[in-house]
Design a protein around this motif. Structure first.
Motif, short mmCIF file in Angstrom:
data_model
loop_
_atom_site.label_atom_id
_atom_site.label_comp_id
_atom_site.label_asym_id
_atom_site.label_seq_id
_atom_site.Cartn_x
_atom_site.Cartn_y
_atom_site.Cartn_z
N ASP A 546 0.84 -1.19 0.00
CA ASP A 546 0.00 0.00 0.00
C ASP A 546 0.88 1.25 0.00
OD1 ASP A 546 -2.66 -1.21 0.25
OD2 ASP A 546 -1.90 -1.91 2.18
N ALA A 547 0.36 2.32 -0.52
CA ALA A 547 1.08 3.60 -0.48
C ALA A 547 1.08 4.12 0.94
CB ALA A 547 0.41 4.61 -1.41
N ASN A 548 2.12 4.85 1.27
CA ASN A 548 2.16 5.48 2.59
C ASN A 548 0.96 6.42 2.73
OD1 ASN A 548 4.53 4.18 3.15
ND2 ASN A 548 5.87 5.95 2.81
N GLY A 549 0.33 6.38 3.90
CA GLY A 549 -0.82 7.24 4.13
C GLY A 549 -1.67 6.71 5.27
N THR A 550 -2.86 7.30 5.40
CA THR A 550 -3.76 6.94 6.50
C THR A 550 -4.79 5.91 6.02
OG1 THR A 550 -3.53 9.13 7.46
CG2 THR A 550 -5.41 7.84 8.16
N TYR A 551 -5.05 4.87 6.84
CA TYR A 551 -5.98 3.79 6.50
C TYR A 551 -6.91 3.54 7.68
CZ TYR A 551 -3.03 2.92 2.48
OH TYR A 551 -2.33 3.05 1.31
N THR A 552 -8.17 3.17 7.35
CA THR A 552 -9.16 2.85 8.37
C THR A 552 -9.38 1.35 8.40
OG1 THR A 552 -10.25 4.98 8.11
CG2 THR A 552 -11.52 3.23 9.16
N LEU A 553 -9.23 0.73 9.56
CA LEU A 553 -9.41 -0.70 9.74
C LEU A 553 -10.69 -0.95 10.54
CD1 LEU A 553 -5.76 -1.74 10.72
CD2 LEU A 553 -6.79 -1.68 8.44
N THR A 554 -11.50 -1.96 10.11
CA THR A 554 -12.68 -2.41 10.87
C THR A 554 -12.73 -3.92 10.81
OG1 THR A 554 -14.06 -2.13 8.90
CG2 THR A 554 -14.08 -0.34 10.52
N ALA A 555 -13.56 -4.49 11.68
CA ALA A 555 -13.75 -5.95 11.69
C ALA A 555 -15.23 -6.25 11.85
CB ALA A 555 -12.96 -6.58 12.84
N LYS A 556 -15.70 -7.36 11.22
CA LYS A 556 -17.07 -7.85 11.36
C LYS A 556 -17.02 -9.27 11.88
CE LYS A 556 -19.25 -5.15 7.64
NZ LYS A 556 -19.99 -5.23 6.36
N ALA A 557 -17.88 -9.56 12.88
CA ALA A 557 -17.95 -10.91 13.44
C ALA A 557 -19.31 -11.51 13.13
CB ALA A 557 -17.71 -10.86 14.95
N TYR A 558 -19.36 -12.77 12.70
CA TYR A 558 -20.58 -13.48 12.31
C TYR A 558 -20.81 -14.66 13.25
CZ TYR A 558 -20.12 -11.00 7.83
OH TYR A 558 -20.01 -10.05 6.85
N ASP A 559 -22.13 -14.97 13.46
CA ASP A 559 -22.45 -16.23 14.13
C ASP A 559 -23.15 -17.15 13.15
OD1 ASP A 559 -25.07 -15.36 13.98
OD2 ASP A 559 -25.23 -14.84 16.10
N ALA A 560 -23.47 -18.37 13.58
CA ALA A 560 -24.06 -19.38 12.68
C ALA A 560 -25.44 -18.99 12.19
CB ALA A 560 -24.11 -20.74 13.38
N ALA A 561 -26.12 -18.11 12.93
CA ALA A 561 -27.47 -17.68 12.53
C ALA A 561 -27.43 -16.56 11.52
CB ALA A 561 -28.27 -17.25 13.75
N GLY A 562 -26.19 -16.08 11.21
CA GLY A 562 -26.07 -15.00 10.24
C GLY A 562 -26.12 -13.61 10.84
N ASN A 563 -26.18 -13.53 12.18
CA ASN A 563 -26.14 -12.22 12.82
C ASN A 563 -24.72 -11.65 12.68
OD1 ASN A 563 -28.87 -12.35 13.92
ND2 ASN A 563 -28.04 -13.97 15.23
N VAL A 564 -24.61 -10.33 12.55
CA VAL A 564 -23.32 -9.68 12.28
C VAL A 564 -23.09 -8.56 13.29
CG1 VAL A 564 -21.90 -8.52 10.55
CG2 VAL A 564 -23.65 -10.17 9.83
N GLY A 565 -21.91 -8.56 13.89
CA GLY A 565 -21.47 -7.45 14.73
C GLY A 565 -20.33 -6.72 14.06
N VAL A 566 -20.27 -5.38 14.21
CA VAL A 566 -19.24 -4.56 13.56
C VAL A 566 -18.43 -3.84 14.64
CG1 VAL A 566 -18.80 -2.72 11.89
CG2 VAL A 566 -20.76 -4.25 11.56
#
Length: 676
Positions: A546-566
């Protein structure tokens, strides 16, 4: 009086509206092949019943002269105008016009009809004789009692008893016959209808005298009329038009047949009715008024078909037999037949016949419909053969999935197996005794969305039905519905927000769920860059891509029922260093002679920072220093006297490396002249 000769049975049937022209033509074609009597052909075709054919045969037997015709009339006296309307000779509107003319002129109504060209003198006399004969109580073949005997409804002895009873009570003959139990009211009504049809034939026969008559095929009409007694007449013209009886005729140009008293008009459209009239003209071309109008009804039969049940179907109980019918003008009724026997008549769409098969013997039955239009044309459907199988044995049914005591969630397939000795007509699925779904197609399944109900315990059952209405019920299957609606929680553990990173960085996340985390996805600037299915959840990020600079990182977690947390966002700065450090040996100097322990020093610098400096004697690494000033204590006594090359390498945190210039020195630890 003028003789009728013997009137053809087919014409009597048409005149009385016993059959349509189309049905008669079909019967005549079959008669040519089989050489049967015409009545027998019509009975075999299902157009007439065996008893009904006797009535028109009696009419035929007595139509040899005008006197016979008027004596044959039956029923209550009808006014002249009513007779003409009943026969179809004139319309109700034309009758009103003639009565208005009678009031204006003071003539008798019959004279008005003759003057207006609606009747000839001979026709008028025959109708008046017929009207007078209807008052006479004398017995004739078309009286109600005679027709009941002729059609096999009652015996001659029963008729005599009924007539004797009638003299005592003064009741109508039909009422006496019903009260005595000799016949049902429906039989009386049927024979009254036959009586009217026969009278129509007699009326048509009388009106055929001294007038134009017509016979028609599908597209050709043959006309015949009596010659005019006027000596000045030199020819005749035939006028006609479609779908109207109004005059003057506005149809095609009249056909000049000169002195002929017959004509054939061809190339007609059988889907339209036609009206015809004849005029006479003299040598100057002056035409007379129109003759009587002869109308030929449209001849296009309706099209009909049975829409339910389908052929080869097995039925039981009360079956709704349905049919479709279309016609170029309009369908007046549909008749439903079972094995050639008329069972029901429906006059309005949708055409339905409720066929009760419960009292029938099991076996094969043929269904057929006939559709009629106002012109008497008849269309017949294709036959549908069904099997009647009345049974009392209920189907067997069982729920095959889901398994008993299973915990389910999301979309669940409910399935059942069902069998019957005759056939399964449908399967219903129930949830806690409430109908969930119905299906009439095997395999019997239903996709149940458990998210539409609350978590808990539910009972599933199935019911199977056969065509006779027998019902079988399955066992009860119990399931536990558990739908997970709680999303996992997830947070980024490293790198920390606002960190500066370079090279390969391990991005990690912490995730938990009330049931279990199935996976964690890592996103960089909203784009998926990594997935981890096992804790600890991480992925390796090569920041050099990647080029030098500012980047935003996020994560998503899933369960078996398809529910999603961010997770929360983490902002990091990529600063990848591509500039190598500079390094030089500062001591000893080049060409120096050294002995004992010597401190070798080096200077090193970098645009970001020096992480270490390595010292080499020749190609051998002899020391590493991570803090400046960078130095190394070299015990030269461990080396033989001689020339040695010194170098240094400097490293930065990004892994960039540079090497100093070589430095040659001489080691001399032995004194001159001294032996070792």
């Amino acid at each position: 009086m003028r003789s009728f000769f013997r009137r053809a049975l087919g014409q009597i049937l048409i005149d009385g509206k016993f059959v349509s022209r189309r049905a008669l033509n079909r019967a005549l074609e079959q008669q040519k092949q089989t050489h049967e009597l015409l009545g027998g052909v019509l009975v075999r075709m299902g157009v007439l019943s065996p008893s009904d054919i006797g009535a028109p045969l009696m009419v035929q037997e007595h139509l040899t002269s005008l006197e016979d015709a008027v004596k044959l009339a039956a029923g209550q006296r009808q006014l002249l105008g009513a007779l003409l309307v009943q026969s179809g000779k004139i319309t109700a509107r034309q009758l009103d016009e003639a009565i208005a003319e009678q009031h204006r002129s003071g003539e008798r109504l019959g004279q008005v009809f003759v003057r207006l060209g609606m009747l000839t003198e001979l026709q008028l006399k025959g109708l008046l004789d017929l009207q007078h004969n209807q008052e006479s109580p004398a017995s004739n073949p078309l009286r109600l009692g005679e027709l009941l005997v002729a059609t096999g409804q009652i015996s001659r002895q029963q008729l005599d008893q009924a007539l004797a009873r009638q003299k005592q009570t003064g009741q109508r003959l039909g009422e006496v016959i019903v009260s005595e139990g000799f016949a049902r009211k429906s039989q009386i009504n049927h024979v009254v209808r036959l009586q009217k049809l026969c009278v129509n034939s007699v009326l048509a026969a009388i009106l055929s005298m001294g007038a134009m008559t017509a016979t028609a095929s599908a597209s050709t009409v043959s006309l015949q009329w009596d010659p005019s007694a006027d000596a000045s007449v030199v020819g005749y013209k035939v006028h006609y038009q479609a779908d109207s009886q109004t005059t003057p005729f506005l149809g095609p140009a009249p056909i000049d047949v000169q002195t002929a008293t017959t004509a054939s008009v061809a190339n007609l459209d059988p889907s339209h009715s036609y009206s015809f009239a004849v005029t006479a003209y003299d040598a100057s071309g002056i035409e007379s008024t129109y003759s009587n109008i002869v109308s030929v009804p449209e001849m296009q039969p309706p099209v009909t078909s049975i829409t339910y049940p389908a052929t080869s179907t097995t039925v039981a109980g009360v079956v709704s037999v349905t049919a479709d019918a279309t016609d170029n003008v309009g369908v007046t009724k549909i008749e439903f037949y079972v094995n050639g026997v008329l069972k029901a008549t429906d006059t309005a769409s949708p055409y339905v016949f409720s066929w009760d098969t419960t009292a029938l013997a099991p076996g094969s039955y043929t269904l057929m419909t006939k559709a009629y239009d106002a012109a008497g044309n008849v269309g017949q459907s294709q036959s549908v053969t069904v099997t009647v199988a009345n049974d009392t044995q209920a189907p067997t049914v069982s729920v095959t999935s889901p398994s008993n005591n299973l915990t389910v969630s999301g979309s669940v397939s409910i399935a059942a197996s069902a069998t019957d000795n005759v056939g399964v007509s449908r399967v219903d699925f129930y949830l806690n005794n409430a109908l969930l779904s119905s299906t009439n197609m095997a395999p019997y399944t239903y996709n149940w969305n458990t998210k539409t109900v609350a978590n808990g315990v539910y009972n599933i059952t199935a019911k199977a039905y056969d065509a006779a209405g027998n019902i079988g019920q399955s066992q009860t299957t119990t399931v536990n519905v558990f739908n997970d609606v709680i999303a996992p929680t997830v947070s980024l553990a490293s790198p920390a927000s606002s960190a500066t990173v370079s090279g390969t960085v391990t991005v990690t996340a912490n995730a938990t769920d009330n049931v279990g985390v199935s996976k964690v996805e890592f996103y960089k600037n909203g784009v998926l860059v990594g997935t981890s299915t096992l804790a600890p959840y991480s992925f390796s990020w090569n920041t050099k891509l990647d080029a030098n600079g500012t980047y935003t990182l996020t994560a998503k977690a899933y369960d078996a029922a398809g529910n999603v947390g961010v997770s929360q966002s983490s902002t990091v700065t990529v600063a990848n260093d591509a500039i190598a450090p500079t390094v030089a040996i500062t001591y000893p100097t080049a060409g120096a002679t050294v002995s004992g322990t010597v401190t070798v020093t080096a200077s090193a610098s970098d645009n970001v920072g020096v992480s270490k400096v390595d010292f080499y004697i020749g190609s051998t690494l002899v020391a590493t220093d991570t803090l400046g000033p960078y130095s190394y204590s070299w015990n030269t006594t461990a080396y033989p006297d001689g020339s040695y090359t010194l170098t240094a390498k400097a490293y930065d945190a990004a892994g960039n490396v540079s090497q100093s210039a070589s430095m040659s020195v001489t080691v001399k630890n032995t004194r001159a002249g001294k032996k070792k």
